[in-house]
Design a protein around this motif. Structure first.
Motif, short mmCIF file in Angstrom:
data_model
loop_
_atom_site.label_atom_id
_atom_site.label_comp_id
_atom_site.label_asym_id
_atom_site.label_seq_id
_atom_site.Cartn_x
_atom_site.Cartn_y
_atom_site.Cartn_z
N ALA A 183 12.94 3.36 -1.79
CA ALA A 183 12.51 3.10 -0.53
C ALA A 183 13.82 2.63 0.43
O ALA A 183 13.71 3.01 1.70
CB ALA A 183 11.48 1.74 -0.52
N ILE B 183 10.11 -1.52 5.64
CA ILE B 183 9.74 -1.05 4.70
C ILE B 183 10.78 -1.47 3.59
O ILE B 183 10.30 -1.77 2.34
CB ILE B 183 9.86 0.60 4.89
CG1 ILE B 183 8.89 1.16 5.76
CG2 ILE B 183 9.89 1.27 3.32
CD1 ILE B 183 8.80 2.41 6.13
N ASN C 245 14.82 4.75 3.53
CA ASN C 245 14.91 4.17 4.94
C ASN C 245 16.03 3.25 5.20
O ASN C 245 16.15 1.97 5.19
CB ASN C 245 13.44 3.08 4.90
CG ASN C 245 12.33 4.05 4.74
OD1 ASN C 245 12.09 4.64 5.50
ND2 ASN C 245 12.01 4.15 3.37
N PRO D 5 2.07 8.50 -4.75
CA PRO D 5 3.27 9.47 -4.83
C PRO D 5 3.45 9.60 -3.40
O PRO D 5 2.34 9.75 -2.51
CB PRO D 5 2.76 10.50 -5.60
CG PRO D 5 1.71 10.38 -6.62
CD PRO D 5 1.21 9.07 -6.13
N VAL D 6 4.50 9.63 -2.70
CA VAL D 6 4.72 10.03 -1.39
C VAL D 6 4.41 11.29 -1.06
O VAL D 6 4.88 12.45 -1.89
CB VAL D 6 6.42 9.93 -0.97
CG1 VAL D 6 6.44 10.48 0.40
CG2 VAL D 6 6.76 8.41 -0.95
N ASP D 7 3.51 11.69 -0.04
CA ASP D 7 2.98 12.85 0.11
C ASP D 7 3.73 13.99 0.90
O ASP D 7 4.15 13.40 1.67
CB ASP D 7 1.70 12.83 1.04
CG ASP D 7 0.81 14.18 1.41
OD1 ASP D 7 -0.23 14.20 1.88
OD2 ASP D 7 1.69 14.90 1.12
N ASP E 66 12.29 0.86 9.67
CA ASP E 66 13.10 1.14 8.47
C ASP E 66 13.33 -0.30 7.58
O ASP E 66 13.09 -0.56 6.50
CB ASP E 66 14.45 1.81 8.48
CG ASP E 66 14.19 3.30 8.54
OD1 ASP E 66 13.23 3.71 8.95
OD2 ASP E 66 15.02 3.91 8.19
N PHE F 91 0.87 -1.30 0.14
CA PHE F 91 0.06 0.02 0.08
C PHE F 91 0.77 1.37 -0.23
O PHE F 91 0.42 2.34 -0.55
CB PHE F 91 -0.91 -0.03 1.15
CG PHE F 91 -0.23 0.46 2.46
CD1 PHE F 91 0.28 -0.56 3.43
CD2 PHE F 91 -0.33 1.73 2.95
CE1 PHE F 91 0.98 -0.18 4.48
CE2 PHE F 91 0.33 2.07 3.92
CZ PHE F 91 1.08 0.85 4.86
N MET F 92 1.95 1.41 0.62
CA MET F 92 2.89 2.46 0.79
C MET F 92 3.39 2.88 -0.66
O MET F 92 4.02 3.82 -0.51
CB MET F 92 3.96 2.34 1.86
CG MET F 92 4.90 1.30 1.46
SD MET F 92 5.92 1.02 2.96
CE MET F 92 5.01 0.42 4.24
N PHE F 93 3.44 2.19 -1.57
CA PHE F 93 3.93 2.18 -2.94
C PHE F 93 3.07 2.54 -3.95
O PHE F 93 3.21 2.75 -5.19
CB PHE F 93 4.64 1.16 -3.42
CG PHE F 93 5.90 0.66 -2.45
CD1 PHE F 93 5.82 -0.78 -1.83
CD2 PHE F 93 6.71 1.41 -2.08
CE1 PHE F 93 6.85 -1.29 -0.76
CE2 PHE F 93 7.81 0.81 -1.01
CZ PHE F 93 7.64 -0.20 -0.46
C1 LIG Z 1 7.10 4.77 1.02
C2 LIG Z 1 8.31 5.13 1.77
O1 LIG Z 1 9.51 5.11 1.21
C3 LIG Z 1 8.06 5.52 3.17
N1 LIG Z 1 8.88 5.53 3.82
C4 LIG Z 1 8.83 5.81 5.19
N2 LIG Z 1 9.88 5.86 6.10
C5 LIG Z 1 9.41 6.03 7.46
O2 LIG Z 1 8.64 6.69 7.90
C6 LIG Z 1 10.65 6.06 8.24
C7 LIG Z 1 11.89 6.90 7.77
N3 LIG Z 1 13.01 6.74 8.82
C8 LIG Z 1 12.68 7.26 10.01
C9 LIG Z 1 11.51 6.26 10.52
N4 LIG Z 1 10.36 6.72 9.66
S1 LIG Z 1 7.14 6.09 5.43
C10 LIG Z 1 6.89 5.90 3.74
C11 LIG Z 1 5.59 6.11 3.36
C12 LIG Z 1 4.66 5.33 3.90
C13 LIG Z 1 3.23 5.60 3.67
O3 LIG Z 1 2.30 4.76 4.07
C14 LIG Z 1 2.83 6.39 2.52
C15 LIG Z 1 3.92 7.07 1.92
O4 LIG Z 1 3.36 7.96 0.79
C16 LIG Z 1 5.23 6.86 2.08
#
Ligand SMILES: CC(=O)c1nc(NC(=O)[C@H]2CNCCN2)sc1-c1cc(O)cc(O)c1
Length: 130
Positions: free
Chosen positions: A82, A96, A86, A34-36, A93, A29-31
């Protein structure tokens, strides 16, 4: 309708199905969008070429992919982004990074098993000529 256009249309139908299958898997789902940059303001300072599955679906519709290899290059970009964003040894990290590697392996395997090798070769030949 000339044979090459028919081949590329068939490729687009196949790649839309790939996008749909990848985007419908909860693991990824996180991919899917686009990252907001509102939520994650430092993202554009680290990742210079963002990519996501919704953008890839749009690229299919805009005829931006002429073979599965081009499509997999963008999957690779999602994965590399990613991994770069991360890098920490924290479980957040790590999870992800694991999801990103799963997306990459799942996409390669899906294409390898569902796509006819000759068809991809034909697409790459067309792509080289253009
Ligand atoms: C997709 C991605 O690369 C991504 N990486 C994240 N990393 C972090 O939050 C790490 C970074 N290091 C410190 C601890 N937090 S959150 C995130 C993401 C997740 C979603 O649900 C939607 C979205 O658009 C992006």
């Amino acid at each position: 309708y000339d044979r090459e256009e028919h081949t590329l249309r068939e490729l687009r139908i196949f790649l839309r199905d790939m996008c749909k299958k990848l985007a419908s898997n909860k693991l990824f789902f996180m991919f899917t969008k686009p990252v907001d940059t509102e939520e994650v303001p430092d993202y554009p300072t680290i990742i210079k070429q963002p990519m996501d599955l919704e953008t890839m679906m749009t690229k299919v519709d805009f005829h931006r992919y002429e073979c599965a290899k081009d499509f997999l290059n963008d999957i690779e970009l999602i994965c590399q982004n990613a991994l770069e964003y991360n890098p920490a040894r924290t479980s957040a990290d790590k999870q992800i990074r694991h999801r990103a590697c799963s997306l990459r392996d799942y996409a390669y395997t899906l294409i390898k098993t569902e796509m006819d090798t000759d068809f991809e070769e034909k697409c790459q030949e067309i792509s080289k000529k253009r």
